[in-house]
Design a protein around this motif. Sequence first.
Motif, short mmCIF file in Angstrom:
data_model
loop_
_atom_site.label_atom_id
_atom_site.label_comp_id
_atom_site.label_asym_id
_atom_site.label_seq_id
_atom_site.Cartn_x
_atom_site.Cartn_y
_atom_site.Cartn_z
N LYS A 365 13.53 3.78 -2.25
CA LYS A 365 13.74 5.18 -2.62
C LYS A 365 12.51 6.04 -2.32
CE LYS A 365 17.09 4.14 -6.28
NZ LYS A 365 17.35 4.16 -7.76
N SER A 366 11.34 5.43 -2.45
CA SER A 366 10.10 6.17 -2.21
C SER A 366 9.09 5.27 -1.50
CB SER A 366 9.50 6.67 -3.53
OG SER A 366 8.19 7.17 -3.33
N ASN A 367 8.82 5.59 -0.25
CA ASN A 367 7.82 4.83 0.51
C ASN A 367 6.43 5.04 -0.09
OD1 ASN A 367 8.92 3.33 2.88
ND2 ASN A 367 9.80 5.32 3.35
N GLU A 368 6.20 6.24 -0.65
CA GLU A 368 4.91 6.51 -1.26
C GLU A 368 4.67 5.61 -2.47
OE1 GLU A 368 6.15 9.66 1.27
OE2 GLU A 368 7.12 8.99 -0.60
N ASP A 369 5.69 5.49 -3.32
CA ASP A 369 5.57 4.59 -4.48
C ASP A 369 5.33 3.15 -4.03
OD1 ASP A 369 6.05 6.77 -6.05
OD2 ASP A 369 7.90 6.01 -6.96
N ALA A 370 6.12 2.70 -3.06
CA ALA A 370 6.03 1.31 -2.61
C ALA A 370 4.65 1.00 -2.05
CB ALA A 370 7.11 1.04 -1.56
N ASN A 371 4.10 1.89 -1.24
CA ASN A 371 2.78 1.64 -0.66
C ASN A 371 1.66 1.80 -1.69
OD1 ASN A 371 2.83 1.00 2.32
ND2 ASN A 371 4.21 2.77 2.28
N LEU A 372 1.88 2.70 -2.66
CA LEU A 372 0.91 2.82 -3.75
C LEU A 372 0.77 1.48 -4.47
CD1 LEU A 372 -0.87 4.40 -5.80
CD2 LEU A 372 1.26 5.00 -7.00
N TYR A 373 1.92 0.85 -4.78
CA TYR A 373 1.89 -0.40 -5.53
C TYR A 373 1.54 -1.59 -4.65
CZ TYR A 373 3.88 2.63 -9.01
OH TYR A 373 4.07 3.68 -9.89
N LEU A 374 1.81 -1.49 -3.35
CA LEU A 374 1.34 -2.52 -2.43
C LEU A 374 -0.19 -2.53 -2.43
CD1 LEU A 374 1.84 -4.66 -0.25
CD2 LEU A 374 1.96 -2.81 1.44
N GLY A 375 -0.77 -1.35 -2.44
CA GLY A 375 -2.22 -1.25 -2.51
C GLY A 375 -2.77 -1.86 -3.79
N LEU A 376 -2.11 -1.58 -4.91
CA LEU A 376 -2.55 -2.16 -6.19
C LEU A 376 -2.45 -3.68 -6.18
CD1 LEU A 376 -1.05 0.27 -8.87
CD2 LEU A 376 -3.44 0.03 -8.18
N ALA A 377 -1.40 -4.20 -5.55
CA ALA A 377 -1.22 -5.65 -5.47
C ALA A 377 -2.35 -6.28 -4.66
CB ALA A 377 0.13 -5.98 -4.85
N TYR A 378 -2.70 -5.65 -3.52
CA TYR A 378 -3.81 -6.16 -2.71
C TYR A 378 -5.13 -6.06 -3.47
CZ TYR A 378 -1.32 -6.74 1.76
OH TYR A 378 -0.51 -7.19 2.77
N LEU A 379 -5.33 -4.95 -4.16
CA LEU A 379 -6.57 -4.76 -4.92
C LEU A 379 -6.71 -5.82 -6.01
CD1 LEU A 379 -9.05 -2.87 -5.33
CD2 LEU A 379 -7.70 -1.71 -7.09
N ASN A 380 -5.60 -6.13 -6.67
CA ASN A 380 -5.63 -7.15 -7.72
C ASN A 380 -6.08 -8.50 -7.16
OD1 ASN A 380 -4.74 -7.84 -10.62
ND2 ASN A 380 -3.66 -9.38 -9.40
N GLY A 381 -5.78 -8.72 -5.86
CA GLY A 381 -6.20 -9.96 -5.20
C GLY A 381 -7.57 -9.86 -4.55
N GLY A 382 -8.20 -8.71 -4.67
CA GLY A 382 -9.54 -8.54 -4.13
C GLY A 382 -9.63 -8.11 -2.69
N ASP A 383 -8.50 -7.79 -2.05
CA ASP A 383 -8.50 -7.37 -0.65
C ASP A 383 -8.51 -5.84 -0.57
OD1 ASP A 383 -8.15 -6.98 2.07
OD2 ASP A 383 -6.86 -8.74 2.29
N VAL A 384 -9.71 -5.27 -0.61
CA VAL A 384 -9.85 -3.82 -0.66
C VAL A 384 -9.41 -3.18 0.65
CG1 VAL A 384 -11.48 -1.91 -0.97
CG2 VAL A 384 -11.71 -3.97 -2.35
N SER A 385 -9.71 -3.79 1.78
CA SER A 385 -9.35 -3.21 3.08
C SER A 385 -7.85 -3.04 3.22
CB SER A 385 -9.89 -4.08 4.22
OG SER A 385 -11.30 -4.09 4.21
N LYS A 386 -7.08 -4.08 2.86
CA LYS A 386 -5.63 -3.99 2.96
C LYS A 386 -5.07 -3.02 1.91
CE LYS A 386 -4.63 -8.45 5.13
NZ LYS A 386 -3.93 -9.76 5.00
N ALA A 387 -5.74 -2.97 0.77
CA ALA A 387 -5.31 -2.02 -0.26
C ALA A 387 -5.47 -0.60 0.26
CB ALA A 387 -6.14 -2.22 -1.53
N GLN A 388 -6.60 -0.30 0.89
CA GLN A 388 -6.83 1.04 1.42
C GLN A 388 -5.85 1.40 2.52
OE1 GLN A 388 -10.98 0.96 2.50
NE2 GLN A 388 -11.66 1.58 0.46
#
Length: 418
Positions: A365-388
């Motif tokens: 429904k929202s690509n912005e929401d999905a990518n926002l939370y994809l970034g949070l998921a990467y950040l939680n795993g310590g991958d800042v580059s993929k989060a950004q």
Amino acid sequence: MKLKTLAAAAAGAAAFVIGGTPEGGVGFPQAQAQAEGVRPEVGKHLKDAQTLIKASKYKEALAKVRDAEGVSGRNATENSTIEYMRMAAASGAGDADQVVKGFEALKAAGKIDNASQIRTMETIAGTYLRAGNSAKALEWANKYFAAGGNSPGMKQVQLNAQVKSGDMATVLKDAMADLRADEAAGRVPSKDKLDLAHFAALKQKDNNAVALIEEKKLNFYPTKDMWTQVLAGLTQKKYFSDKYTLDVYRLKLVTGNIVKSDDYMEMAQLAAQAGYPDEGKKIVEKGIAAGVLGQGTEGARHKRLADLLTKKIAEAKAAAPEAEKVASESKDGTPMVSLGLAIAFRGDTLKGTQMIKAAIDKGVKSNEDANLYLGLAYLNGGDVSKAQAAWKAASRGGANNAAAELARLWIVQSRSAK
């Protein structure tokens, strides 16, 4: 009065105003040649003026300049020497009108070169601004730039004069153009410049400009107070939805803006309600580690919440297979986004991010929401580059999009946290 003494006084007066030295600016030889035509009845007043200038008695020096001006039958050399001394005394006295009088007279007589004219305009504009005459300061700042001046300091004088004159539209236009120029040149904009642009954007109620400038301030000059201001402002925007309250709390937590026990408790409860009990448990643990939770009369309540979250974590693990089946069978990938983030918070970053990416491919429904939370998921795993990278994709949502704005703020925060 000796001719060379007067020459040095005249050259020194010009240097005081235009930023040169007796050997530069209008030049010692030029001033000396002019002084050779100065009569004693004029020269005595100018000598007194020069002595008073050295003693920082500028108003008294101006009076002596007027005495010299009162001598009848003055020649061209005497007039130009008087004007040099007038500019020196007036500049020290903060009398911009008298600086202008001397400048205009010398300019009309062809006694001041272009480079010296530009430097004198800078003095005039700054003197008017210090005197509180913003209209005149702006007039001379504009003349300065029209004549080819390019001092960054004068740009600030111009902007300050515009602010004081109340012309916020022009201030914002010029400030934004200046910020774009800094960005194109790879320069870090000054804090004063950003503060002025921010003030103008707020006055003009230009929300897009406000958000852009705030991001730049956070990027170049991050402070806890600035984050407090930005995050508080975000929740007041018309397009902000309560569904992003937990997201604001997440940014508050990483920027040091959660310090009260009630905030820790509310954030943990919101996380649990959203389906992220593992995140909620971590929040409680951070509150305990900070010495905010688990103590005092409320300590028992904090422990009950921690126990509840532990129970919910166990329930979520037991229900995971069925939850994944339901999410995968949904018409779009939106349920898979939330579940993927929950799995990432549980500790399986790879599986969680893969699920969110599969959800995006399926359609959400929202690509912005999905990518926002994809970034949070990467950040939680310590991958800042993929989060950004994920947040950059989310930030393309444009204006009046809370998820896009949150993503941009995460990019800024993750840069400053490195």
